[in-house]
Each structure stands twice: as C-alpha cells, then as structure tokens.
Scaffold this motif. Structure first.
Motif, PDB file in Angstrom:
ATOM      1  N   VAL A  82       0.841  -1.201   0.000  1.00  0.00           N
ATOM      2  CA  VAL A  82       0.000   0.000   0.000  1.00  0.00           C
ATOM      3  C   VAL A  82       0.877   1.253   0.000  1.00  0.00           C
ATOM      4  N   LEU A  83       1.917   1.256   0.818  1.00  0.00           N
ATOM      5  CA  LEU A  83       2.826   2.404   0.849  1.00  0.00           C
ATOM      6  C   LEU A  83       3.470   2.639  -0.514  1.00  0.00           C
ATOM      7  N   GLN A  84       3.764   1.573  -1.235  1.00  0.00           N
ATOM      8  CA  GLN A  84       4.450   1.711  -2.519  1.00  0.00           C
ATOM      9  C   GLN A  84       3.503   2.004  -3.676  1.00  0.00           C
ATOM     10  N   GLY A  85       2.237   1.616  -3.559  1.00  0.00           N
ATOM     11  CA  GLY A  85       1.319   1.810  -4.671  1.00  0.00           C
ATOM     12  C   GLY A  85       0.301   2.918  -4.496  1.00  0.00           C
ATOM     13  N   TYR A  86       0.021   3.277  -3.239  1.00  0.00           N
ATOM     14  CA  TYR A  86      -1.093   4.190  -2.965  1.00  0.00           C
ATOM     15  C   TYR A  86      -0.793   5.622  -3.397  1.00  0.00           C
ATOM     16  N   TYR A  87       0.424   6.089  -3.131  1.00  0.00           N
ATOM     17  CA  TYR A  87       0.715   7.504  -3.364  1.00  0.00           C
ATOM     18  C   TYR A  87       0.929   7.845  -4.833  1.00  0.00           C
ATOM     19  N   ALA A 131       5.185  23.159  -6.570  1.00  0.00           N
ATOM     20  CA  ALA A 131       5.239  22.783  -7.977  1.00  0.00           C
ATOM     21  C   ALA A 131       5.342  21.272  -8.113  1.00  0.00           C
ATOM     22  N   ASP A 132       4.866  20.750  -9.230  1.00  0.00           N
ATOM     23  CA  ASP A 132       4.945  19.305  -9.461  1.00  0.00           C
ATOM     24  C   ASP A 132       6.374  18.796  -9.380  1.00  0.00           C
ATOM     25  N   GLY A 133       7.333  19.593  -9.872  1.00  0.00           N
ATOM     26  CA  GLY A 133       8.721  19.161  -9.857  1.00  0.00           C
ATOM     27  C   GLY A 133       9.276  18.958  -8.461  1.00  0.00           C
ATOM     28  N   ASP A 134       8.709  19.670  -7.476  1.00  0.00           N
ATOM     29  CA  ASP A 134       9.204  19.533  -6.103  1.00  0.00           C
ATOM     30  C   ASP A 134       8.878  18.172  -5.498  1.00  0.00           C
ATOM     31  N   VAL A 135       7.957  17.441  -6.127  1.00  0.00           N
ATOM     32  CA  VAL A 135       7.622  16.102  -5.645  1.00  0.00           C
ATOM     33  C   VAL A 135       8.842  15.177  -5.718  1.00  0.00           C
ATOM     34  N   ASN A 136       9.779  15.477  -6.636  1.00  0.00           N
ATOM     35  CA  ASN A 136      10.977  14.643  -6.760  1.00  0.00           C
ATOM     36  C   ASN A 136      11.789  14.604  -5.467  1.00  0.00           C
ATOM     37  N   TRP A 137      11.656  15.656  -4.636  1.00  0.00           N
ATOM     38  CA  TRP A 137      12.398  15.678  -3.383  1.00  0.00           C
ATOM     39  C   TRP A 137      11.892  14.601  -2.427  1.00  0.00           C
ATOM     40  N   PHE A 138      10.631  14.212  -2.563  1.00  0.00           N
ATOM     41  CA  PHE A 138      10.106  13.148  -1.702  1.00  0.00           C
ATOM     42  C   PHE A 138      10.857  11.845  -1.967  1.00  0.00           C
ATOM     43  N   GLU A 139      11.004  11.508  -3.246  1.00  0.00           N
ATOM     44  CA  GLU A 139      11.703  10.280  -3.602  1.00  0.00           C
ATOM     45  C   GLU A 139      13.147  10.317  -3.113  1.00  0.00           C
ATOM     46  N   ALA A 140      13.838  11.432  -3.348  1.00  0.00           N
ATOM     47  CA  ALA A 140      15.247  11.534  -2.959  1.00  0.00           C
ATOM     48  C   ALA A 140      15.411  11.387  -1.449  1.00  0.00           C
ATOM     49  N   ALA A 141      14.553  12.065  -0.677  1.00  0.00           N
ATOM     50  CA  ALA A 141      14.669  12.023   0.783  1.00  0.00           C
ATOM     51  C   ALA A 141      14.401  10.623   1.319  1.00  0.00           C
ATOM     52  N   GLN A 142      13.404   9.939   0.766  1.00  0.00           N
ATOM     53  CA  GLN A 142      13.076   8.617   1.277  1.00  0.00           C
ATOM     54  C   GLN A 142      14.134   7.589   0.893  1.00  0.00           C
ATOM     55  N   LEU A 143      14.698   7.706  -0.300  1.00  0.00           N
ATOM     56  CA  LEU A 143      15.749   6.779  -0.699  1.00  0.00           C
ATOM     57  C   LEU A 143      16.984   6.934   0.180  1.00  0.00           C
ATOM     58  N   MET A 144      17.330   8.175   0.522  1.00  0.00           N
ATOM     59  CA  MET A 144      18.493   8.395   1.381  1.00  0.00           C
ATOM     60  C   MET A 144      18.246   7.835   2.774  1.00  0.00           C
ATOM     61  N   THR A 145      17.042   8.020   3.293  1.00  0.00           N
ATOM     62  CA  THR A 145      16.704   7.459   4.602  1.00  0.00           C
ATOM     63  C   THR A 145      16.778   5.937   4.572  1.00  0.00           C
ATOM     64  N   SER A 185       0.344  14.506  -8.066  1.00  0.00           N
ATOM     65  CA  SER A 185      -0.095  15.830  -8.527  1.00  0.00           C
ATOM     66  C   SER A 185      -1.057  16.459  -7.523  1.00  0.00           C
ATOM     67  N   ASP A 186      -1.931  15.639  -6.947  1.00  0.00           N
ATOM     68  CA  ASP A 186      -2.865  16.148  -5.936  1.00  0.00           C
ATOM     69  C   ASP A 186      -2.126  16.542  -4.656  1.00  0.00           C
ATOM     70  N   ILE A 187      -1.091  15.776  -4.302  1.00  0.00           N
ATOM     71  CA  ILE A 187      -0.292  16.125  -3.126  1.00  0.00           C
ATOM     72  C   ILE A 187       0.405  17.460  -3.345  1.00  0.00           C
ATOM     73  N   ALA A 188       0.944  17.676  -4.557  1.00  0.00           N
ATOM     74  CA  ALA A 188       1.600  18.948  -4.864  1.00  0.00           C
ATOM     75  C   ALA A 188       0.618  20.114  -4.718  1.00  0.00           C
ATOM     76  N   GLU A 189      -0.596  19.923  -5.200  1.00  0.00           N
ATOM     77  CA  GLU A 189      -1.612  20.973  -5.055  1.00  0.00           C
ATOM     78  C   GLU A 189      -1.992  21.167  -3.593  1.00  0.00           C
ATOM     79  N   HIS A 190      -2.097  20.077  -2.850  1.00  0.00           N
ATOM     80  CA  HIS A 190      -2.453  20.130  -1.426  1.00  0.00           C
ATOM     81  C   HIS A 190      -1.418  20.915  -0.629  1.00  0.00           C
TER      82      HIS A 190
END
Length: 476
Positions: free
Chosen positions: A21-26, A40-54, A31-36
C-alpha cells in the motif's frame, strides 16, 4: 510448510500488504499532493530523494540492531515508526513537515529483510530450511504485490470522494494494522545469537558517505553531469566510504562485516541486488513519461492515458507476483543459482525487448510482462539467498544489505536516466521540450545491461546446490 510457519507467514503477509500500500497508494496522487501542499509538481521529486536516502542508511543500521536485539523487536519498532510517520504525512500542513515525515517512512524498507530473518530463525530446525524460507519469501512478495494493486486502486477510487487529508490517512491506517498484526501474531524468536554493540563510528561514517554519494546523484539529476558540486559531493562521499571500510575492518562489532561481503556466496548476491535496483527502482518514471508522450508531437511514444499506464503497471505487478511464486519451483528444478541467473536474464530480455519494439501499448505490455516475472523472482529470492549465506548472527544484516544496495543502484540509475532523458542535457529546464528517443533507448539499454551483468555475477555463485543450503554456521 508446517502449520506454525503458515501462521507466521500469514501475519507477516499483513505487514507486506501494508508495504505494498505504501508503494502503490501515493503514485496516482502526486499531482494532488503537490496541489495540497501548494508546491510545484517538480518539487515532488524531493520526496523520492529524501526517502531513498533514509532507506539506504536505515536498512543496514536496523538490520544490525535486529541481529543484536531480536528481529521481531526491530520489526515491531520499525513498523511503529513508519505508522507514526504515515500519520505525520496525512496531517502535515507544510512542505517541510510533509518531507520530514515522508523521509522517515523510508524505514519500511527494512520490513522484508527482517521478516526473512524471522522465517530463517523459526525454521532453523527444519531439514528443508532453505526451501521453507524461499517459499515463505515468495508468499510475502505475493502479499506485497497485492498491496501495491490494492493501494493504487484505492487511491484512485477515494481521491474524488474524500478530502486530501482523509485520503492520506489510508496508508497510515494500513501500517497501524500491520503493527497490531506483529504485536499479536508474531512471537519472539530465540534469543539473538549475535554479540557486540551497534557500531556508532561506522554508522556515522556510513551516513556521511551516503549523504555525499546520494546527494551528489541528486545534484546530477537537478543540474546535470557538468555540475562541479555534484562531482565534489560524489568524490567526498566515496572518500568517506573508503574510510568506513577501513574502520569496519578494525572494528570488533562492525555495522557491516565488509570481509564477509567478499565471500563467494555473498558478493554475487549483493552486487546483483545493486544492479537489479537500477531497473526495478529506476525505470518506472521513464516508462510512464514515454507512454504518455504523444507520437504526433515527438515522433515517438505511445500517447496513452493515465488509465492505460495503470494497466501496464498492473500487468507488471501481477507478473512480479507470478515470478515470486514460481521462484521456489524454479529453484527445485534448476537449483538456486540457475533460478537466480534465469530471473536476471528475464529482466534483461524484458528491457531489451523495448529496443526494437516500442511503437504500441502491446509492445510495452510484452516487455514489462517479461521483466516483471524475472523481477518478482529476484525480489523474493535475493534476500533469502543472502540470509542463507550469512554467518551465524548476521541473517538480518545480509538480507537487509540486498535492499540497501538495491536502493543505491536505483539512485544511480535515477541520476543517469535523468541526464539521458533531459532534452537540453539538464533537467533544470523542463520546458525545453520532449526528451530525445535516443534517451529512452539509452534507459532501456542500461536496464537490460545492468540485469545482464547481474546474471553474470550470480553465475559466479557456487555450482553445487549443497553449498547454498548448508547450515549458515559453515558459511562464515
């Protein structure tokens, strides 16, 4: 498989459903999270980078703690931390609060290695322990893929009906249920046999090394390979990594036993995991953007809707589940080494299929179906093979390292692919136009090539099947 092991696998499957669920739900919601969050949509890439480093740091540290303190205890605490972080994601009112909570969620990547270590402990007295662990791992990966599909479908169904805060509570609730399943359904295993303490100097050096290397890769993604800051960070990270290796070799209680990693039954598995990570973690975004590209505008692409992409991803996930379930049977027929090599070859063949065949949706589904079967087998079998080859008291460490190296491989691929797909050589200019077709061909070639190298590495495993199924006490 005994009734006790079936029961254990059933409760652990609840954890893997939450992981799915964690891997498929988000994914459908970015795009909705970015609006929430008003970003910007491009800033969503920081989520992936931060979680991979953790994840890259958390997995080896928590895996070592599992061997020292008990695998069930660390699985329980890691699930609790992930659940709390999930509630933080749902309730975050700002980008930075969301980013911190999202990054902390990355500790879920230690779940599968810890579960395999628990299965390894609980089946220690069984004469067919390696086969039991492989079958249990296959069932857990099946549960993971079910969770991915359920998560993606649930997100798509709930997003139009609920407010964003309520929608984001669903993964947190699933993880909370997983915590309850562990608390009541997974009893303590035998007392840990590992001795020593957590290597704090080694942990600090590993954190600095990963920050440098992964940070440099993030800068490559943002500014391209011409950035001097990217290369400076990479060089500094590699220098700290070299210091980490020297410290670990002198430590009486190392975070990672680097000498054991060089064993003939271990290094091919860990190297293959890193190479496999390049495709399994790095190729999804390029696949999505290629499929959405309008061939009338770019001269290539599939020009399909988001729903059609969901079908391709759904097929890929189903094929991964099939591959995971077939891996124990293939291991019996071909031997563990033959099964692992065959799975890696399937991944290579799947992505190589994209090179001549990429004009229609049917081509994409054929390629991803082939790659999915091999990927599912590797997701299930690599941690199990590492755990079986580990020395006594290091099963979680060995299994966890397959996830850590896979994550690092994904980070490397993500940086390479970002450069390959940048129309101007830098992804900092997203308005420059479509990526060249040659960029996508480069992506598929790297995925196929890395999987083929993984197959060659796995072919170096011992030929005799007995060598892979001997008691871990003889494999130090």
């Amino acid at each position: 498989m005994s009734a006790a092991i079936w029961r254990l696998v059933g409760f652990l499957a609840a954890v893997e459903i939450a992981s799915g669920v964690l891997q498929g739900y988000y994914t459908p919601l970015f795009s909705d999270i970015a609006e929430h969050l008003s970003i910007a949509d491009g800033d969503v890439n920081w989520f992936e980078a931060a979680q991979l480093m953790t994840a890259a740091l958390a997995v080896p540290v928590l895996s070592r703690l599992g061997d020292l303190l008990g695998h069930r205890q660390v699985l329980l605490w890691a699930t609790l931390v992930t659940a709390l972080a999930g509630w933080g994601v749902a309730l975050a009112g700002s980008f930075w609060a969301f980013l911190v909570a999202w990054a902390i969620q990355g500790v879920y990547t230690v779940w599968l290695p810890m579960e395999i270590a628990i299965l390894h402990d609980r089946s220690a007295d069984a004469p067919d322990q390696p086969a039991l662990v492989r079958r249990g791992a296959a069932l857990l990966v099946l549960a993971l893929e079910v969770g991915v599909i359920a998560g993606a479908l649930s997100a798509g169904a709930l997003q139009p009906l609920w407010g964003m805060e309520a929608v984001l509570m669903v993964p947190a609730a699933a993880t909370t249920i997983a915590f309850v399943a562990i608390w009541f359904g997974v009893r303590d295993t035998a007392a840990p046999v590992a001795r020593g303490r957590l290597d704090l100097p080694g942990t600090g050096l590993l954190a600095l090394a990963l920050a440098g290397v992964l940070g440099g890769l993030v800068v490559v993604r943002l500014d391209g390979p011409g950035s001097p800051w990217a290369w400076l960070l990479l060089v500094l990270g590699l220098a700290v990594l070299a210091a980490f290796v020297r410290v670990e070799r002198r430590s009486t209680s190392p975070l990672i036993d680097v000498d054991a990693l060089a064993a003939p039954r271990m290094w091919p598995v860990q190297l293959a995991a890193a190479l496999f990570g390049m495709s399994v973690l790095g190729a999804q975004i390029p696949l999505s953007t290629f499929a959405r590209t309008d061939p009338a505008e770019a001269g290539y692409g599939l020009g399909v809707s988001a729903a059609a992409i969901a079908n391709v991803i759904g097929l890929y996930v189903v094929c991964m589940a099939v591959g995971a379930m077939l891996s124990p049977l293939a291991a019996r027929r071909l031997g563990v080494r033959g099964m692992l090599v065959g799975a890696a070859v399937l991944v290579a063949l799947g992505y190589a299929t994209f090179l001549p065949l990429h004009a229609t949706l049917a081509h994409a589904m054929l390629a991803m179906g082939i790659a999915g079967i091999g990927s599912g087998a590797l997701v299930a079998a690599l941690p199990a093979a590492a755990a079986q080859a580990a020395r006594v008291g290091a099963t979680a460490e060995a299994a966890g390292l397959t996830n850590a190296t896979k994550t690092i491989g994904g980070c490397v691929a993500s940086a390479l692919f970002a450069v390959a797909l940048a129309a101007t050589g830098s992804i900092s200019d997203p308005g420059a136009g479509h990526a060249p077709l040659s960029g996508y061909l480069t992506v598929w070639s790297i995925c196929a090539g890395s999987a083929l190298l993984a197959a060659l590495a796995l072919a170096r495993l011992p030929r005799d099947e007995h060598n892979l199924t001997t008691s871990p006490a003889t494999l130090a």
